[in-house]
Enzyme design. Structure first.
Site, PDB file in Angstrom:
ATOM      1  N   ASP A 342      41.615  18.682  72.202  1.00 46.01           N
ATOM      2  CA  ASP A 342      43.418  19.128  72.644  1.00 46.01           C
ATOM      3  C   ASP A 342      42.940  17.700  73.775  1.00 46.01           C
ATOM      4  O   ASP A 342      41.363  17.886  73.839  1.00 46.01           O
ATOM      5  CB  ASP A 342      43.377  20.815  73.380  1.00 46.01           C
ATOM      6  CG  ASP A 342      44.092  20.036  73.833  1.00 46.01           C
ATOM      7  OD1 ASP A 342      45.022  20.326  73.727  1.00 46.01           O
ATOM      8  OD2 ASP A 342      43.772  20.012  75.538  1.00 46.01           O
ATOM      9  N   GLU A 380      43.903  14.895  69.281  1.00 48.80           N
ATOM     10  CA  GLU A 380      45.088  14.702  69.192  1.00 48.80           C
ATOM     11  C   GLU A 380      44.905  13.096  70.992  1.00 48.80           C
ATOM     12  O   GLU A 380      44.423  13.532  71.730  1.00 48.80           O
ATOM     13  CB  GLU A 380      45.272  15.495  70.365  1.00 48.80           C
ATOM     14  CG  GLU A 380      46.617  16.120  71.002  1.00 48.80           C
ATOM     15  CD  GLU A 380      46.781  17.282  71.967  1.00 48.80           C
ATOM     16  OE1 GLU A 380      48.370  17.306  72.346  1.00 48.80           O
ATOM     17  OE2 GLU A 380      46.144  17.113  73.169  1.00 48.80           O
TER      18      GLU A 380
END
Length: 698
Positions: A342, A380
């Site tokens: 993330d 990401e």
């Protein structure tokens, strides 16, 4: 090791900087080791079931504090009290009245008392009893590896929420719903295997907490992007208990997936922690060494590029060690097959907070690590700081969430794109993003939806977000949805609108699965799951977010389409190539590996590519010779396919490519259900409005 009332059978140890940190159990007791270089004194607090504590001083050598406690073993609850200066303006946040969680704890027990002021630095009094604590966990065997590793070129990712996926499952025993054991239930695994996915990507399962501001609204953090610890499986997801049982239950879940040939990928959140901003609670890292673990300004406040209040500082070598130790633990001990990072850009910011995609030591350490070299790594590739959008820039060995694929495909099907030039890049593996640094098309994780944003059904049902249940006056969540409600906002009984929405869902899903790269499907998109227009249900731990198991029957046609698409992809290497196309024959005298076909039946011209109004395109994939090889090293051969799409609202008369490509085609897939079964080369045929057709060359 000492304690005020004596510590029988306790020994001082000189720590080895390369030894394992945390609590390590042997036959006689447990060794506790904490990295706290700026501390003046560290106490180990052994917490009994009734909450009482036995505090012992750890020995200090260099940057480490350590001690062995005889007779302490698996299941013991514990924390640390770290003494030192308290000077927040200079980043120093030591406070021995705060019971701190071991960053290396293998399990976490207890909850955070959001109502208590004792969890904050400025409060007098002891935070014990108001904060989670660590649990000593003895080593155990890792789950068996997957019987046949899934090559990147064959991968289909299914993003799901551990709790939400089984919370309403009628076949899962009630006490196991929403847990690791629930995910391991045979009925759940059978559904995923029958669907055709190869890999499940679990939303965060590192032990996480709800932010105080969200708790004050009476809501939870449902998604889990608020990690408190990077080793412990989230305790509330365990049906069996929270004093070490969660570790065994997680391993059993991984073993069940592996037995079915399905990989487990974790969504991991190393970019920030649950301690929040400057005024957040002191729970672990902040009280151990605030200046090392977090990015700070010159005034001691948090430097935030994550939008959460803090950012973990991986430019510090010992913080990187924590992250690397955690990653290896989840691979070696917990058996996972991949990791999705993330806000990965935060992890490659240097000591000046600048993005470094070339020389950051985190990238070098990951690339050189032999353990991480055998699993899938997904970035990401953005955060919310300056220069935070880095799609295409992570390099080997990373794959990336391709946000440009999502945006381009959505724009084309809602007829707001500027022609089809960008779409062609996305359909063919995004070589413009990943082909210049030695990576393959599977560096592109293609997706149309994800947990963050509209579901597929909502994408064609809402023009605007409807996030009122989040109690933020609909301010949260993106306004850049690139959605189209097909003429009516929200649910409707209008048969025409419903039919159009289902066709658009079929178009979007077909484009995703048939594109070169790795498709990622969001759980429920295969059967019409809706969040009623909420594009940010991070705090909705209820039916808004949970998988509705009545939908697969109600949306059986769309579910069968998903299965058909994934079966086609699995059966035909032409549709899942893992080398970039060259626009030339693979073998002398063969057909071009890829040809772009214009509505006039010939190849796209320069004028066609620059026609901003063009939204009709053909893509011919030659299968007679592929660049990939089979398991014996032989050149692969397969059927050739022609994919044609018409994203306009009108029927387009198109010419089927001439016989130099193929003499005839059979219709394999048609989202318009026109009824055509075969077409001849050179024929003029109507391509229905808003449809995608897949033809197999005869």
């Amino acid at each position: 090791m000492t304690e005020a009332t004596a510590a029988p059978n306790a020994l001082d140890l000189s720590p080895d900087p390369d030894s394992r940190l945390g609590a390590v159990v042997d036959a006689d007791g447990t060794t506790f080791t904490l990295w706290a270089p700026a501390a003046e004194r560290v106490e180990l607090a052994l917490v009994a079931e009734d909450g009482s504590q036995r505090n012992l001083d750890l020995a200090h050598t260099g940057e480490y504090w350590t001690g062995f406690v005889e007779g302490v073993g698996h299941g013991q609850r514990y924390g640390y009290r770290v003494h030192g200066p308290f000077d927040p303006s200079h980043g120093l946040r030591f406070n021995p009245s705060k019971l701190l969680l071991d960053p290396y704890a293998r399990a976490v027990d207890g909850s955070l008392d959001h109502a208590s002021p004792l969890i904050y630095d400025s409060s007098e009094g002891d935070s014990a009893g108001h904060v989670p604590v660590g649990v000593v966990v003895a080593d155990s065997e890792p789950p068996p590896p997957i019987s046949k590793p899934v090559h990147w070129g064959e991968t289909v990712i299914y993003e799901l929420h551990t709790k939400g996926f089984t919370k309403l499952h009628p076949d899962v025993p009630e006490h196991q719903r929403g847990t690791y054991a629930g995910l391991a239930h045979p009925a759940v695994i059978k559904y995923l295997a029958d669907l055709g996915v190869t890999s499940v990507e679990l939303l965060p399962i590192h032990h996480f907490l709800t932010e105080p501001a969200i708790a004050a609204r009476g809501l939870p953090n449902y998604w889990g992007y608020n990690s408190l610890n990077y080793f412990a499986p989230h305790a509330p997801y365990a049906a069996s208990g929270s004093t070490g049982e969660q570790v065994a239950e997680f391993k059993a879940m991984v073993a069940a997936f592996h037995a079915a040939g399905i990989e487990v990928i974790l969504d991991v959140v190393y970019n920030h922690t649950a301690e929040g901003g400057f005024d957040g609670p002191t729970l672990s890292f902040r009280g151990i060494d605030n200046r090392a673990y977090y990015r700070l300004t010159d005034g001691g406040t948090m430097y935030d590029v994550t939008g959460t209040g803090n950012s973990v500082d991986t430019s510090h070598p010992r913080v990187r060690r924590l992250v690397m130790d955690s990653l290896r633990y989840w691979v070696e001990e917990m058996g996972v097959d991949g990791l999705r990072f993330d806000l990965a850009v935060t992890l490659i910011r240097n000591e000046r907070h600048e993005v470094d995609t070339v020389g950051h030591p985190f990238l070098a350490e990951v690339a050189a690590d032999p353990v991480l070299g055998r699993v899938k790594l997904i970035a990401e590739p953005w955060d919310v700081g300056s220069f935070g959008y880095q799609v295409g820039n992570f390099g080997t060995p990373w794959s990336e969430w391709n946000g440009k694929f999502r945006d381009s495909v959505r724009d084309v099907w809602r007829t707001s794109s500027n022609g089809v030039q960008d779409l062609a890049y996305r359909l063919s593996g995004s070589s413009d993003l990943y082909g210049d640094d030695g990576r393959y098309p599977y560096a592109s994780i293609n997706f149309v939806t994800a947990h963050d944003g509209f579901t597929l059904r909502d994408l064609v049902s809402y023009d605007h977000k409807h996030n009122e249940p989040n109690l933020e006056d609909n301010r949260d969540g993106t306004d850049d949805n690139r959605s189209w409600n097909c003429g009516f906002e929200g649910e409707t009984d209008d048969a025409g609108v419903i039919a159009l929405r289902k066709r658009q869902m079929a178009n979007l899903l077909s484009t995703l699965v048939l594109s070169t790269g790795v498709p990622m499907i969001t759980a429920g998109d295969e059967c019409g799951r809706t969040q009623h227009g909420n594009n940010n249900p991070y705090c909705q731990d209820n039916e808004t977010s949970w998988f509705d198991w009545s939908l697969p029957a109600e949306w059986s046609e769309h579910l069968e389409l998903t299965k058909k698409l994934l079966a086609l992809r699995a059966a035909h290497p032409t549709l899942r190539q893992w080398h970039y196309f060259s626009g030339r024959p693979v073998v002398p005298g063969g057909r071009k590996d890829l040809s772009w076909i214009a509505p006039h039946g010939g190849e796209m011209t320069e004028a066609d590519w620059h026609d901003g109004n063009l939204r009709t395109l053909g893509m011919f994939l030659a299968g007679d010779a592929l660049r990939g090889t089979d398991t014996e090293g032989n050149v692969q051969a397969d059927n050739s396919f022609l994919m044609a799409l018409n994203a306009t609202a009108e029927t387009r008369e198109v010419i089927v490519p001439y016989a130099s490509w193929a003499p005839a085609y059979e219709v394999v897939l048609d989202t318009s259900h026109s009824g055509a079964t075969e077409v001849e080369a050179g024929a003029t045929v109507p391509l229905a409005p808003r449809c995608l057709v897949l033809l197999r060359a005869l």
